[in-house]
Design an enzyme around this catalytic site. Structure first.
Site, PDB file in Angstrom:
ATOM      1  N   SER A   1       0.827  -1.208   0.000  1.00 49.77           N
ATOM      2  CA  SER A   1       0.000   0.000   0.000  1.00 49.77           C
ATOM      3  C   SER A   1       0.862   1.260   0.000  1.00 49.77           C
ATOM      4  O   SER A   1       1.860   1.352   0.709  1.00 49.77           O
ATOM      5  CB  SER A   1      -0.898   0.011   1.238  1.00 49.77           C
ATOM      6  OG  SER A   1      -1.539   1.271   1.340  1.00 49.77           O
TER       7      SER A   1
ATOM      8  N   SER B   1      -0.571   4.120   0.808  1.00 46.87           N
ATOM      9  CA  SER B   1      -1.268   5.041   1.709  1.00 46.87           C
ATOM     10  C   SER B   1      -0.437   5.477   2.918  1.00 46.87           C
ATOM     11  O   SER B   1      -0.522   6.640   3.317  1.00 46.87           O
ATOM     12  CB  SER B   1      -2.588   4.429   2.170  1.00 46.87           C
ATOM     13  OG  SER B   1      -3.467   4.321   1.065  1.00 46.87           O
TER      14      SER B   1
ATOM     15  N   LYS C   1     -13.601  -4.232   2.062  1.00 48.26           N
ATOM     16  CA  LYS C   1     -14.458  -3.049   1.894  1.00 48.26           C
ATOM     17  C   LYS C   1     -15.952  -3.335   2.064  1.00 48.26           C
ATOM     18  O   LYS C   1     -16.706  -2.469   2.488  1.00 48.26           O
ATOM     19  CB  LYS C   1     -14.235  -2.414   0.513  1.00 48.26           C
ATOM     20  CG  LYS C   1     -12.891  -1.697   0.380  1.00 48.26           C
ATOM     21  CD  LYS C   1     -12.828  -0.947  -0.945  1.00 48.26           C
ATOM     22  CE  LYS C   1     -11.446  -0.375  -1.186  1.00 48.26           C
ATOM     23  NZ  LYS C   1     -11.399   0.506  -2.360  1.00 48.26           N
TER      24      LYS C   1
ATOM     25  N   ASP D   1     -13.709   6.805  -2.260  1.00 46.87           N
ATOM     26  CA  ASP D   1     -13.267   6.512  -3.629  1.00 46.87           C
ATOM     27  C   ASP D   1     -14.061   7.328  -4.651  1.00 46.87           C
ATOM     28  O   ASP D   1     -13.502   7.864  -5.602  1.00 46.87           O
ATOM     29  CB  ASP D   1     -13.420   5.017  -3.937  1.00 46.87           C
ATOM     30  CG  ASP D   1     -12.405   4.161  -3.190  1.00 46.87           C
ATOM     31  OD1 ASP D   1     -11.293   4.647  -2.929  1.00 46.87           O
ATOM     32  OD2 ASP D   1     -12.734   3.000  -2.866  1.00 46.87           O
TER      33      ASP D   1
ATOM     34  N   GLY E   1     -15.484  -3.263  -8.555  1.00 47.33           N
ATOM     35  CA  GLY E   1     -15.652  -2.375  -7.403  1.00 47.33           C
ATOM     36  C   GLY E   1     -15.275  -0.937  -7.725  1.00 47.33           C
ATOM     37  O   GLY E   1     -15.960   0.002  -7.302  1.00 47.33           O
TER      38      GLY E   1
ATOM     39  N   ARG F   1     -16.640  -6.109 -20.520  1.00 47.50           N
ATOM     40  CA  ARG F   1     -16.406  -7.356 -21.251  1.00 47.50           C
ATOM     41  C   ARG F   1     -17.517  -8.372 -20.978  1.00 47.50           C
ATOM     42  O   ARG F   1     -18.100  -8.944 -21.887  1.00 47.50           O
ATOM     43  CB  ARG F   1     -15.028  -7.906 -20.820  1.00 47.50           C
ATOM     44  CG  ARG F   1     -14.667  -9.256 -21.370  1.00 47.50           C
ATOM     45  CD  ARG F   1     -13.292  -9.669 -20.886  1.00 47.50           C
ATOM     46  NE  ARG F   1     -13.248  -9.845 -19.425  1.00 47.50           N
ATOM     47  CZ  ARG F   1     -12.153 -10.184 -18.742  1.00 47.50           C
ATOM     48  NH1 ARG F   1     -11.016 -10.347 -19.384  1.00 47.50           N
ATOM     49  NH2 ARG F   1     -12.199 -10.337 -17.440  1.00 47.50           N
ATOM     50  N   THR F   2     -17.804  -8.575 -19.685  1.00 44.57           N
ATOM     51  CA  THR F   2     -18.877  -9.516 -19.328  1.00 44.57           C
ATOM     52  C   THR F   2     -20.192  -8.754 -19.246  1.00 44.57           C
ATOM     53  O   THR F   2     -20.391  -7.928 -18.341  1.00 44.57           O
ATOM     54  CB  THR F   2     -18.559 -10.190 -17.976  1.00 44.57           C
ATOM     55  OG1 THR F   2     -17.265 -10.768 -18.062  1.00 44.57           O
ATOM     56  CG2 THR F   2     -19.580 -11.259 -17.634  1.00 44.57           C
TER      57      THR F   2
ATOM     58  N   LYS G   1     -22.533  -8.636 -15.992  1.00 49.89           N
ATOM     59  CA  LYS G   1     -22.006  -7.827 -14.880  1.00 49.89           C
ATOM     60  C   LYS G   1     -22.144  -6.332 -15.195  1.00 49.89           C
ATOM     61  O   LYS G   1     -22.487  -5.525 -14.327  1.00 49.89           O
ATOM     62  CB  LYS G   1     -20.534  -8.200 -14.674  1.00 49.89           C
ATOM     63  CG  LYS G   1     -19.979  -7.866 -13.321  1.00 49.89           C
ATOM     64  CD  LYS G   1     -18.655  -8.580 -13.110  1.00 49.89           C
ATOM     65  CE  LYS G   1     -17.755  -7.792 -12.183  1.00 49.89           C
ATOM     66  NZ  LYS G   1     -16.373  -8.277 -12.208  1.00 49.89           N
TER      67      LYS G   1
ATOM     68  N   GLY H   1      -3.623   7.711 -13.003  1.00 49.19           N
ATOM     69  CA  GLY H   1      -4.199   6.874 -11.957  1.00 49.19           C
ATOM     70  C   GLY H   1      -3.859   7.287 -10.533  1.00 49.19           C
ATOM     71  O   GLY H   1      -4.476   6.786  -9.587  1.00 49.19           O
TER      72      GLY H   1
HETATM   73  P1  ATR Z   1     -11.920  -3.765  -9.043  1.00 47.27           P
HETATM   74  O1  ATR Z   1     -12.739  -4.143  -7.847  1.00 47.27           O
HETATM   75  O2  ATR Z   1     -10.530  -3.333  -8.729  1.00 47.27           O
HETATM   76  O3  ATR Z   1     -12.625  -2.800  -9.930  1.00 47.27           O
HETATM   77  P2  ATR Z   1     -12.648  -6.239 -10.378  1.00 47.27           P
HETATM   78  O4  ATR Z   1     -13.849  -6.361  -9.545  1.00 47.27           O
HETATM   79  O5  ATR Z   1     -11.799  -7.422 -10.593  1.00 47.27           O
HETATM   80  O6  ATR Z   1     -11.669  -5.117  -9.844  1.00 47.27           O
HETATM   81  O7  ATR Z   1     -13.111  -5.634 -11.799  1.00 47.27           O
HETATM   82  C1  ATR Z   1     -12.264  -5.554 -12.847  1.00 47.27           C
HETATM   83  C2  ATR Z   1     -13.035  -5.073 -14.073  1.00 47.27           C
HETATM   84  O8  ATR Z   1     -12.119  -5.030 -15.147  1.00 47.27           O
HETATM   85  C3  ATR Z   1     -14.152  -5.995 -14.484  1.00 47.27           C
HETATM   86  O9  ATR Z   1     -15.193  -5.220 -15.037  1.00 47.27           O
HETATM   87  C4  ATR Z   1     -13.501  -6.854 -15.556  1.00 47.27           C
HETATM   88  O10 ATR Z   1     -14.358  -7.327 -16.547  1.00 47.27           O
HETATM   89  P3  ATR Z   1     -15.244  -8.676 -16.367  1.00 47.27           P
HETATM   90  O11 ATR Z   1     -16.465  -8.265 -15.601  1.00 47.27           O
HETATM   91  O12 ATR Z   1     -15.520  -9.116 -17.747  1.00 47.27           O
HETATM   92  O13 ATR Z   1     -14.363  -9.644 -15.606  1.00 47.27           O
HETATM   93  C5  ATR Z   1     -12.566  -5.875 -16.188  1.00 47.27           C
HETATM   94  N1  ATR Z   1     -11.419  -6.555 -16.815  1.00 47.27           N
HETATM   95  C6  ATR Z   1     -10.425  -7.217 -16.188  1.00 47.27           C
HETATM   96  N2  ATR Z   1      -9.547  -7.702 -17.083  1.00 47.27           N
HETATM   97  C7  ATR Z   1     -10.025  -7.360 -18.306  1.00 47.27           C
HETATM   98  C8  ATR Z   1      -9.575  -7.572 -19.642  1.00 47.27           C
HETATM   99  N3  ATR Z   1      -8.435  -8.227 -19.902  1.00 47.27           N
HETATM  100  N4  ATR Z   1     -10.316  -7.059 -20.655  1.00 47.27           N
HETATM  101  C9  ATR Z   1     -11.458  -6.383 -20.417  1.00 47.27           C
HETATM  102  N5  ATR Z   1     -11.937  -6.151 -19.165  1.00 47.27           N
HETATM  103  C10 ATR Z   1     -11.228  -6.621 -18.132  1.00 47.27           C
END
Ligand code: ATR
Length: 277
Positions: free
Chosen positions: A20, A22, A69, A111, A137, A158-159, A162, A242
């Site tokens: 971290s 922080s 969290k 956040d 998240g 991507r998904t 979700k 970032g």
């Molecule tokens: P965080 O809580 O840090 O946001 P997370 O819950 O793992 O992390 O979410 C990561 C996000 O990045 C998700 O929306 C994920 O897409 P999926 O829902 O399809 O898993 C997206 N992500 C991660 N790797 C990816 C990749 N290679 N290409 C496109 N989207 C990606």
């Protein structure tokens, strides 16, 4: 600043938490403002037991990170309404109300405010059209923040299931990745890890679409200049790296814990130094 009998205690709980940034950010802020406080990283596996211990030990402010969290919410006395809607708490404040005997633990989510403050440096959010890539998240906090600020939000992920679920809870539109070419917007925010070290050549969106946006923010900070930000700058967009969200979410924590104006530049410099370690 010396640690002595009056030093106030702050820290972060997570698992793992050793990387971290922080502690460096908050200790630099305490030093710059002359606050007699110390902020340490605490690797804990059980959020509930940790909160009980921190309360007992007299901690004042504690950050909460992965994977606690959501779980920590069941162990605090009060939850800020936006944090409740987001469903995640990243900040604990231990305080005693006037005339109260017992310490009260209040949970916040900074956040979303970090993301809003980072964006608001460059653009007026109310009325802006913002495309958020990702549905994890981070996307949830960023998305709720944007809705809170009056922006028009679109989620792409991507998904699909979700992404649609997040869009539904934000009351906004979902855009399937293959339909991104139809989108027009002012701001693009990447909340996915795409482009993070070691996959530094990966892009979360077709760069041909970048000129449509005037502002692009990436929450990936390793590398600090991701390929997305490099291509966005080349396409004429303004960019936000970032560290900005990290810095401002920490700045809001500092304000909650101390009541003082946060030294935001000092906090950013401390984060930059950490990146070089
Ligand atoms: P965080 O809580 O840090 O946001 P997370 O819950 O793992 O992390 O979410 C990561 C996000 O990045 C998700 O929306 C994920 O897409 P999926 O829902 O399809 O898993 C997206 N992500 C991660 N790797 C990816 C990749 N290679 N290409 C496109 N989207 C990606």
């Amino acid at each position: 600043m010396r640690i002595d009998g009056k030093t106030r205690l702050y820290g972060i709980i997570g698992h793992p938490v050793g990387h971290s940034m922080s502690p460096a950010m908050h200790n630099a802020a305490f030093a710059a403002t002359g606050i007699n406080g110390v902020y340490v990283a605490m690797d804990v596996e059980d959020a509930g037991r940790a909160v009980r211990a921190l309360r007992e030990l007299g901690y004042i402010g504690v950050s909460v990170t992965v994977p606690h969290k959501e779980a920590v919410m069941a162990h605090v006395d009060e939850i800020d309404p936006v944090a409740r809607r987001i469903g995640a708490v990243n900040t604990l404040f231990f305080y005693r109300g006037p005339g109260e005997k017992d310490v009260v633990v209040r949970g916040f989510n900074t956040d979303w405010q970090g993301s809003n403050l980072a964006l608001a440096e460059k653009i007026r959010l109310a009325g802006s059209r913002v495309l958020v890539l990702g549905a994890g998240g981070a996307a949830r906090a960023v998305g709720f923040g944007l809705v809170e600020a009056g922006a028009e939000v679109m989620i792409s992920n991507r998904t699909e299931a979700k992404g649609r679920a997040l869009a539904r809870s934000l009351g906004c539109r979902f855009v399937a990745p293959e339909r991104l070419a139809e989108v027009r917007g002012d701001v693009l925010v990447n909340t996915t890890p795409v482009g993070m070290t070691p996959h530094v050549d990966a892009l979360p969106i077709d760069p041909a679409l970048l000129p449509r946006f005037s502002l692009v923010m990436d929450i990936v900070y390793a590398p600090l200049e991701t390929r997305l930000l490099r291509e966005a700058a080349a396409a004429g967009c303004r960019v936000i790296d970032g560290l900005a969200m990290l810095q401002y979410q920490g700045a809001v924590q500092f304000k909650i814990w101390t009541g003082r104006q946060p030294p935001v530049e000092v906090m950013r410099r401390a984060l930059l130094e950490q990146l070089q370690v």
